[in-house]
Write an enzyme that holds these catalytic residues in place. Structure first.
Site, PDB file in Angstrom:
ATOM      1  N   ASP A   8       0.856  -1.188   0.000  1.00 53.92           N
ATOM      2  CA  ASP A   8       0.000   0.000   0.000  1.00 53.92           C
ATOM      3  C   ASP A   8       0.888   1.232   0.000  1.00 53.92           C
ATOM      4  O   ASP A   8       2.051   1.181   0.415  1.00 53.92           O
ATOM      5  CB  ASP A   8      -0.921   0.019   1.216  1.00 53.92           C
ATOM      6  CG  ASP A   8      -1.873   1.213   1.193  1.00 53.92           C
ATOM      7  OD1 ASP A   8      -2.579   1.376   0.177  1.00 53.92           O
ATOM      8  OD2 ASP A   8      -1.902   1.995   2.160  1.00 53.92           O
ATOM      9  N   SER A   9       0.338   2.337  -0.440  1.00 60.17           N
ATOM     10  CA  SER A   9       1.088   3.586  -0.436  1.00 60.17           C
ATOM     11  C   SER A   9       1.352   4.086   0.976  1.00 60.17           C
ATOM     12  O   SER A   9       2.213   4.943   1.175  1.00 60.17           O
ATOM     13  CB  SER A   9       0.324   4.655  -1.227  1.00 60.17           C
ATOM     14  OG  SER A   9      -0.957   4.863  -0.671  1.00 60.17           O
ATOM     15  N   CYS A  71      -4.193  -1.106  -2.416  1.00 59.98           N
ATOM     16  CA  CYS A  71      -4.242   0.341  -2.621  1.00 59.98           C
ATOM     17  C   CYS A  71      -5.039   0.596  -3.895  1.00 59.98           C
ATOM     18  O   CYS A  71      -4.691   0.071  -4.958  1.00 59.98           O
ATOM     19  CB  CYS A  71      -2.822   0.892  -2.764  1.00 59.98           C
ATOM     20  SG  CYS A  71      -2.721   2.635  -3.239  1.00 59.98           S
ATOM     21  N   GLU A 156      -5.012  10.178   8.038  1.00 62.64           N
ATOM     22  CA  GLU A 156      -3.577  10.103   8.327  1.00 62.64           C
ATOM     23  C   GLU A 156      -3.199  10.939   9.545  1.00 62.64           C
ATOM     24  O   GLU A 156      -2.278  10.596  10.293  1.00 62.64           O
ATOM     25  CB  GLU A 156      -2.773  10.561   7.108  1.00 62.64           C
ATOM     26  CG  GLU A 156      -2.861   9.651   5.906  1.00 62.64           C
ATOM     27  CD  GLU A 156      -1.870   8.493   5.960  1.00 62.64           C
ATOM     28  OE1 GLU A 156      -1.070   8.446   6.902  1.00 62.64           O
ATOM     29  OE2 GLU A 156      -1.911   7.648   5.049  1.00 62.64           O
ATOM     30  N   CYS A 190     -11.397   3.421  -1.186  1.00 60.63           N
ATOM     31  CA  CYS A 190     -10.087   3.789  -0.641  1.00 60.63           C
ATOM     32  C   CYS A 190      -9.945   3.060   0.682  1.00 60.63           C
ATOM     33  O   CYS A 190     -10.873   3.049   1.503  1.00 60.63           O
ATOM     34  CB  CYS A 190      -9.967   5.292  -0.435  1.00 60.63           C
ATOM     35  SG  CYS A 190      -8.421   5.780   0.379  1.00 60.63           S
ATOM     36  N   HIS A 192      -8.346   3.751   3.278  1.00 65.19           N
ATOM     37  CA  HIS A 192      -8.357   4.594   4.485  1.00 65.19           C
ATOM     38  C   HIS A 192      -9.777   4.793   5.023  1.00 65.19           C
ATOM     39  O   HIS A 192      -9.965   5.036   6.224  1.00 65.19           O
ATOM     40  CB  HIS A 192      -7.777   5.973   4.174  1.00 65.19           C
ATOM     41  CG  HIS A 192      -6.286   6.030   4.122  1.00 65.19           C
ATOM     42  ND1 HIS A 192      -5.559   5.409   3.145  1.00 65.19           N
ATOM     43  CD2 HIS A 192      -5.393   6.653   4.932  1.00 65.19           C
ATOM     44  CE1 HIS A 192      -4.271   5.656   3.340  1.00 65.19           C
ATOM     45  NE2 HIS A 192      -4.141   6.390   4.417  1.00 65.19           N
TER      46      HIS A 192
END
Length: 273
Positions: A8-9, A71, A156, A190, A192
């Protein structure tokens, strides 16, 4: 033989990874987060491909024969090129899978109105990967997309309960639903976004089904391993998990637990770019 690689990024792929480990606990895994170069969502196709390819090659060098791009941006911007351009030249059996197909190939089982919403990063929306893939499996489904550029930074920075998070989540959901009153299923495109689920549910009408990707990807991977014995036999099974980050390992450990659901220990891996 070697572990299964998960890329994943940054941290978001950990929400998918935890579901994979829950579904397939016996396998060995290596997780690599490219935290030094996050975010991917606003970068060009060429840059995302270059970064993703380098990280995939790093996982191959660790003995992984199978790598999952956990991702959406990497899956949208780099997966097809890696599969078509790079893998045919590999000296042994290597496979790279993404998170978009496992989601799109089952979406038709979840919608009655055949109007589906996508909440995603600007890069994923711009790629049109979800409308294209859904059309392949279910041409009768109409897809409506909404880019959510602020959601990943909010996650984040652990701003999950802030007024700012509520403002942006509500605004983007309204923009999506304004496109069609008949949307009955929304994909969180996504990795996240599952951390924002309480806020998303707060502003999403209860009649609309919300689909995070983790469970769908885990089910798809389990099915893939059953159907591809030549790949499955190359995956070691000792129940071991290792975490790597391209940024500071201590910082990664501090944040990763929120995504993975438990504390992790990580090592730093330097990239060339």
């Amino acid at each position: 033989m070697g572990p299964i690689g998960i890329f994943d990024s940054g941290y978001g792929g950990l929400t998918v990874f935890r579901e994979i480990v829950k579904k397939l606990p016996l396998y060995d895994y290596v997780y690599l987060g490219d935290n030094a170069r996050v975010p991917y969502g606003t970068r060009s196709f060429e840059t995302v491909y270059a970064y993703t390819k380098e990280c995939v090659e790093s996982l191959f060098s660790m003995g992984c024969h199978l790598v999952v791009l956990a991702c959406n941006t990497a899956s949208a911007k780099a997966l097809r090129t890696i599969q078509q351009k790079d893998l045919p030249h590999c000296p042994d059996l290597r496979k790279v899978l993404g998170v978009i197909r496992p989601t799109t190939e089952v979406i038709g089982l979840h919608t009655s109105t055949r109007h589906v919403g996508i909440l995603a990063t600007p890069g994923t929306v711009k790629s049109a990967s979800y409308p294209i893939e859904i059309r392949k499996f279910f041409p009768d489904i109409t897809v409506f997309q909404q880019a959510c550029p602020m959601w990943v930074p909010l996650v984040e920075n652990n701003e999950l309960d802030s007024e700012g998070a509520a403002y942006f989540v509500e605004a983007d959901i309204k923009r999506l639903l304004h496109q069609s009153p008949d949307i009955d299923t929304v994909i969180l495109a996504c990795t996240h976004y599952p951390l924002l689920l309480p806020l998303i549910r707060r502003f999403m009408p209860p009649s609309i089904q919300i689909l995070p990707q983790g469970g769908l990807v885990a089910d798809s991977l389990a099915d893939y391993l059953k159907r591809h014995a030549e790949v499955e036999m190359l995956c070691t099974k000792n129940g071991r998990t290792h975490f790597f980050t391209t940024d500071n390992a201590a910082d990664f450990e501090e944040r990763a637990g929120r995504f993975y659901g438990q504390a992790v220990k990580a090592s730093e891996l330097k990239m060339q770019f």
